[in-house]
Design a protein around this motif. Structure first.
Motif, PDB file in Angstrom:
ATOM      1  N   SER A  39       0.839  -1.194   0.000  1.00  0.00           N
ATOM      2  CA  SER A  39       0.000   0.000   0.000  1.00  0.00           C
ATOM      3  C   SER A  39       0.877   1.247   0.000  1.00  0.00           C
ATOM      4  CB  SER A  39      -0.898   0.006   1.236  1.00  0.00           C
ATOM      5  OG  SER A  39      -0.114   0.029   2.416  1.00  0.00           O
ATOM      6  N   PRO A  40       0.464   2.323  -0.710  1.00  0.00           N
ATOM      7  CA  PRO A  40       1.268   3.550  -0.756  1.00  0.00           C
ATOM      8  C   PRO A  40       1.279   4.238   0.609  1.00  0.00           C
ATOM      9  CG  PRO A  40      -0.858   3.897  -1.795  1.00  0.00           C
ATOM     10  CD  PRO A  40      -0.765   2.436  -1.501  1.00  0.00           C
ATOM     11  N   PRO A  41       2.310   5.004   0.920  1.00  0.00           N
ATOM     12  CA  PRO A  41       2.349   5.711   2.203  1.00  0.00           C
ATOM     13  C   PRO A  41       1.258   6.777   2.278  1.00  0.00           C
ATOM     14  CG  PRO A  41       4.150   6.415   0.773  1.00  0.00           C
ATOM     15  CD  PRO A  41       3.510   5.242   0.092  1.00  0.00           C
ATOM     16  N   MET A  42       0.676   6.906   3.456  1.00  0.00           N
ATOM     17  CA  MET A  42      -0.412   7.855   3.664  1.00  0.00           C
ATOM     18  C   MET A  42       0.137   9.130   4.278  1.00  0.00           C
ATOM     19  SD  MET A  42      -3.004   6.031   2.621  1.00  0.00           S
ATOM     20  CE  MET A  42      -4.507   6.736   3.297  1.00  0.00           C
ATOM     21  N   GLU A  43      -0.388  10.265   3.825  1.00  0.00           N
ATOM     22  CA  GLU A  43      -0.032  11.575   4.370  1.00  0.00           C
ATOM     23  C   GLU A  43      -1.305  12.335   4.699  1.00  0.00           C
ATOM     24  OE1 GLU A  43       2.605  13.805   1.973  1.00  0.00           O
ATOM     25  OE2 GLU A  43       4.218  12.324   2.025  1.00  0.00           O
ATOM     26  N   MET A  44      -1.164  13.289   5.617  1.00  0.00           N
ATOM     27  CA  MET A  44      -2.335  14.031   6.088  1.00  0.00           C
ATOM     28  C   MET A  44      -2.771  15.042   5.031  1.00  0.00           C
ATOM     29  SD  MET A  44      -2.903  16.104   9.653  1.00  0.00           S
ATOM     30  CE  MET A  44      -1.670  17.346   9.241  1.00  0.00           C
ATOM     31  N   LEU A  45      -4.021  14.932   4.619  1.00  0.00           N
ATOM     32  CA  LEU A  45      -4.592  15.884   3.659  1.00  0.00           C
ATOM     33  C   LEU A  45      -4.976  17.183   4.352  1.00  0.00           C
ATOM     34  CD1 LEU A  45      -5.611  16.431   0.772  1.00  0.00           C
ATOM     35  CD2 LEU A  45      -7.800  15.435   1.465  1.00  0.00           C
ATOM     36  N   PHE A  46      -5.759  17.090   5.415  1.00  0.00           N
ATOM     37  CA  PHE A  46      -6.142  18.245   6.226  1.00  0.00           C
ATOM     38  C   PHE A  46      -6.172  17.807   7.678  1.00  0.00           C
ATOM     39  CE2 PHE A  46      -8.271  19.282   2.157  1.00  0.00           C
ATOM     40  CZ  PHE A  46      -7.629  20.485   1.894  1.00  0.00           C
ATOM     41  N   GLY A  47      -5.849  18.723   8.565  1.00  0.00           N
ATOM     42  CA  GLY A  47      -5.868  18.454   9.988  1.00  0.00           C
ATOM     43  C   GLY A  47      -6.615  19.534  10.745  1.00  0.00           C
ATOM     44  N   GLY A  48      -7.059  19.201  11.969  1.00  0.00           N
ATOM     45  CA  GLY A  48      -7.804  20.155  12.776  1.00  0.00           C
ATOM     46  C   GLY A  48      -9.142  20.533  12.172  1.00  0.00           C
ATOM     47  N   LEU A  49      -9.834  19.577  11.578  1.00  0.00           N
ATOM     48  CA  LEU A  49     -11.089  19.851  10.879  1.00  0.00           C
ATOM     49  C   LEU A  49     -12.270  19.784  11.833  1.00  0.00           C
ATOM     50  CD1 LEU A  49     -10.512  17.677   7.689  1.00  0.00           C
ATOM     51  CD2 LEU A  49     -10.293  20.157   7.849  1.00  0.00           C
ATOM     52  N   GLU A  50     -13.303  20.519  11.469  1.00  0.00           N
ATOM     53  CA  GLU A  50     -14.593  20.339  12.112  1.00  0.00           C
ATOM     54  C   GLU A  50     -15.263  19.089  11.519  1.00  0.00           C
ATOM     55  OE1 GLU A  50     -15.843  22.055  14.568  1.00  0.00           O
ATOM     56  OE2 GLU A  50     -14.228  23.543  14.696  1.00  0.00           O
ATOM     57  N   LEU A  51     -16.216  18.531  12.273  1.00  0.00           N
ATOM     58  CA  LEU A  51     -16.876  17.324  11.794  1.00  0.00           C
ATOM     59  C   LEU A  51     -17.666  17.588  10.511  1.00  0.00           C
ATOM     60  CD1 LEU A  51     -18.108  15.740  15.139  1.00  0.00           C
ATOM     61  CD2 LEU A  51     -16.087  15.165  13.790  1.00  0.00           C
ATOM     62  N   ALA A  52     -18.214  18.805  10.375  1.00  0.00           N
ATOM     63  CA  ALA A  52     -18.944  19.124   9.145  1.00  0.00           C
ATOM     64  C   ALA A  52     -18.003  19.115   7.942  1.00  0.00           C
ATOM     65  CB  ALA A  52     -19.616  20.495   9.288  1.00  0.00           C
ATOM     66  N   ASP A  53     -16.807  19.682   8.110  1.00  0.00           N
ATOM     67  CA  ASP A  53     -15.829  19.662   7.013  1.00  0.00           C
ATOM     68  C   ASP A  53     -15.359  18.243   6.721  1.00  0.00           C
ATOM     69  OD1 ASP A  53     -15.951  22.348   6.560  1.00  0.00           O
ATOM     70  OD2 ASP A  53     -14.293  22.837   7.895  1.00  0.00           O
ATOM     71  N   SER A  54     -15.145  17.452   7.770  1.00  0.00           N
ATOM     72  CA  SER A  54     -14.708  16.064   7.554  1.00  0.00           C
ATOM     73  C   SER A  54     -15.752  15.279   6.772  1.00  0.00           C
ATOM     74  CB  SER A  54     -14.436  15.394   8.902  1.00  0.00           C
ATOM     75  OG  SER A  54     -13.398  16.058   9.602  1.00  0.00           O
ATOM     76  N   ASN A  55     -17.021  15.524   7.094  1.00  0.00           N
ATOM     77  CA  ASN A  55     -18.086  14.817   6.387  1.00  0.00           C
ATOM     78  C   ASN A  55     -18.098  15.183   4.902  1.00  0.00           C
ATOM     79  OD1 ASN A  55     -20.379  13.342   5.813  1.00  0.00           O
ATOM     80  ND2 ASN A  55     -21.783  14.918   6.538  1.00  0.00           N
ATOM     81  N   GLN A  56     -17.965  16.466   4.599  1.00  0.00           N
ATOM     82  CA  GLN A  56     -17.980  16.893   3.202  1.00  0.00           C
ATOM     83  C   GLN A  56     -16.754  16.368   2.444  1.00  0.00           C
ATOM     84  OE1 GLN A  56     -18.454  21.134   3.010  1.00  0.00           O
ATOM     85  NE2 GLN A  56     -20.310  21.141   4.268  1.00  0.00           N
ATOM     86  N   ILE A  57     -15.588  16.400   3.083  1.00  0.00           N
ATOM     87  CA  ILE A  57     -14.375  15.925   2.414  1.00  0.00           C
ATOM     88  C   ILE A  57     -14.447  14.424   2.165  1.00  0.00           C
ATOM     89  CG2 ILE A  57     -11.889  15.617   2.719  1.00  0.00           C
ATOM     90  CD1 ILE A  57     -11.847  18.265   4.200  1.00  0.00           C
ATOM     91  N   VAL A  58     -14.932  13.661   3.145  1.00  0.00           N
ATOM     92  CA  VAL A  58     -15.049  12.215   2.970  1.00  0.00           C
ATOM     93  C   VAL A  58     -16.039  11.886   1.853  1.00  0.00           C
ATOM     94  CG1 VAL A  58     -15.904  10.125   4.087  1.00  0.00           C
ATOM     95  CG2 VAL A  58     -14.305  11.597   5.293  1.00  0.00           C
ATOM     96  N   THR A  75     -10.833  14.372  13.062  1.00  0.00           N
ATOM     97  CA  THR A  75     -10.336  15.721  12.795  1.00  0.00           C
ATOM     98  C   THR A  75      -9.211  15.738  11.766  1.00  0.00           C
ATOM     99  OG1 THR A  75      -8.790  15.545  14.660  1.00  0.00           O
ATOM    100  CG2 THR A  75     -10.962  16.487  15.097  1.00  0.00           C
ATOM    101  N   GLU A  76      -8.682  14.573  11.386  1.00  0.00           N
ATOM    102  CA  GLU A  76      -7.624  14.488  10.385  1.00  0.00           C
ATOM    103  C   GLU A  76      -8.032  13.492   9.309  1.00  0.00           C
ATOM    104  OE1 GLU A  76      -3.891  13.519  12.109  1.00  0.00           O
ATOM    105  OE2 GLU A  76      -3.745  15.369  13.290  1.00  0.00           O
ATOM    106  N   VAL A  77      -7.759  13.860   8.063  1.00  0.00           N
ATOM    107  CA  VAL A  77      -8.042  13.001   6.915  1.00  0.00           C
ATOM    108  C   VAL A  77      -6.713  12.703   6.232  1.00  0.00           C
ATOM    109  CG1 VAL A  77      -9.275  12.769   4.742  1.00  0.00           C
ATOM    110  CG2 VAL A  77     -10.326  14.013   6.632  1.00  0.00           C
ATOM    111  N   TRP A  78      -6.395  11.403   6.081  1.00  0.00           N
ATOM    112  CA  TRP A  78      -5.145  10.958   5.468  1.00  0.00           C
ATOM    113  C   TRP A  78      -5.467  10.277   4.137  1.00  0.00           C
ATOM    114  CZ3 TRP A  78      -0.097  10.569   8.083  1.00  0.00           C
ATOM    115  CH2 TRP A  78      -0.082  11.265   9.273  1.00  0.00           C
ATOM    116  N   VAL A  79      -4.666  10.589   3.135  1.00  0.00           N
ATOM    117  CA  VAL A  79      -4.832  10.029   1.790  1.00  0.00           C
ATOM    118  C   VAL A  79      -3.463   9.579   1.286  1.00  0.00           C
ATOM    119  CG1 VAL A  79      -6.852  11.454   1.261  1.00  0.00           C
ATOM    120  CG2 VAL A  79      -4.554  12.312   0.743  1.00  0.00           C
TER     121      VAL A  79
END
Length: 551
Positions: A39-58, A75-79
């Motif tokens: 699997s490719p290495p994962m890096e943080m896309l955005f950090g310190g997110l609100e749950l509303a932002d996390s929902n939209q990004i996911v 609060t963090e999304v890794w891709v």
């Protein structure tokens, strides 16, 4: 095939379950290990997110079919690392993340159904759009996580002469423990004031997420001026304090200087008009000269007669005469006297006196013998005098107005602890996290290898050898039925009977122990079969023919 199933039955349910469970566990572990390595290495896309932002990004990532991971309670999304930059650009086009704010700007008017709405709805949407645009603009300031803007735009009543001024309230949510400076708060006030018609900066209140009032609106000019004076005094003290600490830290190191500055200021605003005349400096502006002359003549005659009233009375009557003559000269000179007019406006904030107290840490040597704490070494007087001169120059020291500067050398609490080793978090010159990751993979691989060698391999070996032994026994029985000797040579142990003693049973268990016999059963069976074929070739040929024609 029948012998294979018979062998599986002879192994028993426990062994079959163990072999099957071990095989499935090993297969799952191998799949997990391969997937983790490939699997490719994962890096943080955005950090310190609100749950509303996390929902939209996911949701967007799922639509794009991009693998992702949620960490730290969402609060963090890794891709994958190779897709991070592309995803950031795509999400920025959709204004994600929005800082948890659902503010909507002028795109409210992009909807086609707005044409049939009433004027009230249009005004409400205009107010919402203005608040959303201002919130987005404030959110772009560094350190601001999100912002909410509330505008109050009163309408003028029809039969009222008084007009109410607009006002605004701003709530800021900061990132971490950071706070805005006084200049940044004033910048936000003026930003909103210039964006809303007839809104004054003094009518804007700003509150942060901790409930701290950063800026207070005021209708009273005197109160506004008092607040401005207090803020000016505080800003001046903080500026001088920051100047002292930054200057000395460049010489003696960071976190070794503490400064407190008190400023006494003249907070009175004065307007002075002064006119000064210089009598010695004069210029002739005009020069006027006036001359006047007057002449009179009188005749002296005391008697009155008819002859005096006749024509040519003067020629016939010679009497005494009197004459007078007067001349007058007047000269006027006008001079312009020089005049100086001065209009002086004295604003508030004039510094009357500065008092500064500066605490400077000393040096620290290695711990003394038998001590854990480092040895404190005070600074010499020459160095302290140099630091004092630096502080005086930084604050604009003026002895005539009573300024005072005290620079004291004292030990700071907690600075006598030994410095941590820089290589404490490194193992073999590599980061601790990387080493732990490599060690975990190696540990998992070692466990898998040990499981193969110590658990799965003996079970499979026993099953294979048991199959071979049973096949050899079946062949010997078939040869015995055809007239050959029974294949119960030295490789086949005697079957245990009910009358055997415990010692004999133990010897039988040792003989049937497949781990100790290993491959001798198979070799002995093959050797015996070869001997039987050599001695009885016709019977062996008959048996083989029976196998060939058997369905």
């Amino acid at each position: 095939m029948n012998s294979f199933f018979q062998t599986l039955k002879n192994l028993g349910t426990a062994r079959l379950v163990t072999i099957g469970g071990g095989g499935l566990a090993m297969l799952g572990f191998l799949i997990y290990l391969v997937a983790r390595i490939s699997s490719p290495p994962m890096e943080m896309l955005f950090g310190g997110l609100e749950l509303a932002d996390s929902n939209q990004i996911v949701s967007r990532l799922q639509a794009e079919k991009v693998p992702y991971e949620l960490r730290h309670d969402g609060t963090e999304v890794w891709v994958p690392a190779d897709k991070k930059l592309d995803l950031r650009v795509k999400l920025a086009e959709q204004q994600l993340p929005s800082g948890g704010s659902l503010a909507t700007g002028y795109e409210l008017f992009d909807k086609s159904d707005m044409m049939g709405s009433t004027s009230f709805v249009q005004n409400v949407n205009l107010l919402r759009a203005m608040e959303g645009e201002l919130a987005r603009t404030i959110h772009s300031i560094a350190g601001v996580k999100s912002a909410r803007v509330h505008l109050v735009l009163p309408k003028r009543e029809v039969f009222s002469r008084d007009t109410q001024e607009p006002s605004a309230t701003i709530v800021l949510m900061m990132e971490g423990a950071g706070r805005l400076s006084h200049q940044q708060v004033q910048a936000i006030q003026h930003l909103v004031a210039t964006a809303v018609p007839k809104l004054k900066p003094s009518r804007i209140s700003i509150v942060d997420d901790k409930g701290t009032l950063l800026a207070k609106s005021s209708d009273n000019d005197a109160e506004a001026m008092a607040n401005e004076a207090d803020e000016l005094k505080l800003a001046t003290e903080q500026r001088l304090q920051r100047t002292i600490e930054e200057l000395l830290e460049r010489s003696i190191g960071g976190d070794k200087v503490r400064a407190e500055v008190s400023v006494e200021m003249d907070l009175n605003r004065q307007t002075i008009t002064q006119e000064t005349f210089d009598p010695d400096s004069k210029v002739e502006r005009s020069h006027v000269t006036t001359e006047e002359g007057e002449q009179t003549q009188d005749m002296e005659n005391s008697s009155v007669s008819v002859q005096q009233n006749l024509p040519d009375a003067g020629g016939n009557n010679a009497g005494a005469k009197s004459q007078s003559k007067q001349n007058r000269t007047q000269e006027t000179v006008n001079f312009e006297i020089s005049k100086t007019t001065q209009n002086q406006i004295k604003e508030l904030g004039t510094i009357k006196r500065i008092t500064a107290a500066v605490l400077v840490d000393g040096r620290y040597g290695p711990p003394a013998e038998g001590q854990k704490l480092m040895t404190y070494i005070p600074r010499d007087q020459k160095e302290m005098d140099q630091l004092t001169n630096l502080v005086k120059g930084a604050i604009g020291f003026n002895g005539t107005r009573g300024d005072q500067v005290d620079v004291i050398n004292m030990a700071f609490a907690g600075h006598d602890q030994p410095e941590p080793d820089a290589n404490a978090d490194k193992i073999f010159g590599m980061d601790k996290d990387l080493v732990e990751k490599i060690a975990s993979n190696l540990g998992l691989s070692l466990v898998a290898i040990l499981f193969l060698l110590l658990v799965l391999r003996p079970l499979v070996s026993r099953a294979v050898e048991s199959l071979a032994a049973q096949a050899a026994a079946a062949d010997s029985r078939m040869l015995g039925a055809a007239g050959g000797p029974a294949l119960l040579g030295p490789a086949m142990p005697p079957a245990p009977s009910l009358g055997m003693l415990p010692e004999e049973l133990e010897s039988v268990d040792e003989l049937i122990d497949i781990d100790k016999v290993e491959g001798r059963v198979k070799a002995s069976s093959i050797r015996k079969i070869g001997e039987i074929v050599d001695k009885h070739p016709e019977e062996a040929l008959s048996i083989i023919r029976n196998w060939m024609y058997t369905e």
